[in-house]
Design an enzyme around this catalytic site. Structure first.
Site, PDB file in Angstrom:
ATOM      1  N   LYS A  69      -3.040 -10.086  -1.805  1.00 29.09           N
ATOM      2  CA  LYS A  69      -2.259  -9.874  -3.038  1.00 29.09           C
ATOM      3  C   LYS A  69      -0.904 -10.598  -3.012  1.00 29.09           C
ATOM      4  CE  LYS A  69       0.744  -6.413  -1.584  1.00 29.09           C
ATOM      5  NZ  LYS A  69       0.364  -6.318  -0.217  1.00 29.09           N
TER       6      LYS A  69
ATOM      7  N   GLY B  23       0.803  -1.223   0.000  1.00 29.81           N
ATOM      8  CA  GLY B  23       0.000   0.000   0.000  1.00 29.81           C
ATOM      9  C   GLY B  23       0.833   1.269   0.000  1.00 29.81           C
ATOM     10  N   ASN B  24       2.061   1.207   0.593  1.00 31.41           N
ATOM     11  CA  ASN B  24       2.886   2.423   0.649  1.00 31.41           C
ATOM     12  C   ASN B  24       3.368   2.844  -0.737  1.00 31.41           C
ATOM     13  OD1 ASN B  24       4.462   0.047   0.735  1.00 31.41           O
ATOM     14  ND2 ASN B  24       6.251   1.259   1.267  1.00 31.41           N
TER      15      ASN B  24
ATOM     16  N   LYS C 264       3.304 -12.128   4.166  1.00 28.31           N
ATOM     17  CA  LYS C 264       4.374 -11.903   3.172  1.00 28.31           C
ATOM     18  C   LYS C 264       5.385 -13.053   3.229  1.00 28.31           C
ATOM     19  CE  LYS C 264       3.883  -6.931   3.674  1.00 28.31           C
ATOM     20  NZ  LYS C 264       2.660  -6.971   2.899  1.00 28.31           N
TER      21      LYS C 264
ATOM     22  N   LYS D 294      -9.906  -9.767   6.148  1.00 22.98           N
ATOM     23  CA  LYS D 294      -9.099  -8.863   5.307  1.00 22.98           C
ATOM     24  C   LYS D 294      -9.520  -7.413   5.525  1.00 22.98           C
ATOM     25  CE  LYS D 294      -6.162  -7.913   2.107  1.00 22.98           C
ATOM     26  NZ  LYS D 294      -4.761  -8.099   2.428  1.00 22.98           N
TER      27      LYS D 294
END
Ligand code: CP
Length: 315
Positions: free
Chosen positions: A213, A11-12, A275, A129
């Protein structure tokens, strides 16, 4: 044979509002095009949590105002987020390719990507989520009462609406993406983890969910036989004892070391844990000779050159 790198953008790298996103993706495009310039074939997956929440809220609100706006299903909101984010990224990357005279041999395109999930996935029974904006507990409770949305506290940053996040089973457009990559197109795909669809015989039908994602990126990276899965996030390296005086940043990890740290609860749920898990899935399913790297956007090239980031390899 050029090396294939699959980038999963956090998102960053995107920002939250349309104006912020348009400005931030200009910066995001530079380290991505650095990799193209170095000869890598690049595929990009990205998140959509803030964006799909914003679109869904706006469409829901408009549809209740008697102004001729119809109800918009959640899967369509996911598709809108892919187009909106893909448009900004695609424009910024194409401009950067032009600036560096790389546009003769390279292009950039967004593929609206559907991802098949199982309608019986247990995730549909417990939403996890986070999407959309952050709220105070009081605001979250008021919205929950009025709209029936589910909320969860998100890593000490406030309350966010949560929706189901099923596992990705099949990337529908995978063969098309493969062809584009082979023609030196930087492909933006599995936006927001992909539009969740279920199979109904020969047909596909959208379902209300947001896929992780990193998970979808790992799956597609395996299918495309990527050499490297590069997960770009807010930190330079994965750490154990995160945010404690004894925090230790990790340069290299093997698959079994990463599994041991997961069993110790070293990585935060909804943050570093998915991740690292996505990296492990990529390594397990790809076999020997590939690597997964977690680092920040600015360090993308240095991390590929082994100078920074956390590299995870098979044992
Ligand atoms: N779909 C998804 O994983 O989005 P975020 O990364 O923005 O949460």
């Amino acid at each position: 044979m050029p090396k294939k790198v699959f980038i999963a953008l956090g998102g960053n790298a995107l920002g939250s509002t349309p104006l912020e996103q348009k400005q931030i993706v200009r910066k995001t495009a530079k380290p991505i095009v650095d990799l193209v310039e170095k000869g890598y074939q690049v595929i990009i997956g990205h998140g959509n949590g803030p964006q799909v929440g914003m679109i869904n809220l706006a469409m829901d609100y408009a549809s209740q105002q008697n102004i001729g706006t119809p109800y918009m299903p959640f899967a369509e909101c996911g598709a809108m987020s892919q187009g909106y984010i893909g448009y900004h990224l695609q424009q910024a990357i194409n401009d950067e390719l032009c600036t560096r005279n790389l546009n003769k041999n390279h292009g950039c395109a967004t593929i609206v990507t559907q991802v098949v999930v199982d309608k019986n996935d247990p995730a549909f029974l417990s939403p996890t989520k986070p999407i959309g904006a952050f709220y105070t507990q009081q605001q979250a409770e008021a919205i929950q009462k009025e709209h029936g949305f589910h909320f969860m506290e998100d890593a000490g940053r406030g309350y966010r609406r949560v929706i189901p996040s099923p596992k990705p089973l099949e990337i529908v457009e995978s063969p098309i993406i493969k062809q584009l990559v082979e023609r030196n197109i930087v492909v933006i795909t599995v936006g927001g983890g992909g539009i969740p669809v279920i199979r109904k015989g020969e047909l596909l039908e959208g379902i209300d969910a947001v896929i992780d994602k990193d998970n979808s990126s790992a799956k597609l990276a395996v299918e495309l036989k990527a050499d490297i899965l590069l997960i770009l996030t807010a930190v330079d390296k994965v750490a154990i004892n995160f945010n404690k005086p004894e925090q230790m940043n990790l340069d290299k990890l093997t698959l079994s070391q990463a599994q041991e740290y997961i069993s110790q609860g070293q990585f935060a749920k909804g943050s570093m844990l998915p991740k690292v898990e996505a990296c492990l899935n990529f390594l397990k399913e790809s076999g020997k000779g590939v690597q997964a790297i977690i680092t920040s956007l600015d360090n993308a090239l240095s991390a590929l050159e082994g100078k920074t980031g956390t590299t995870i390899i098979s044992d």
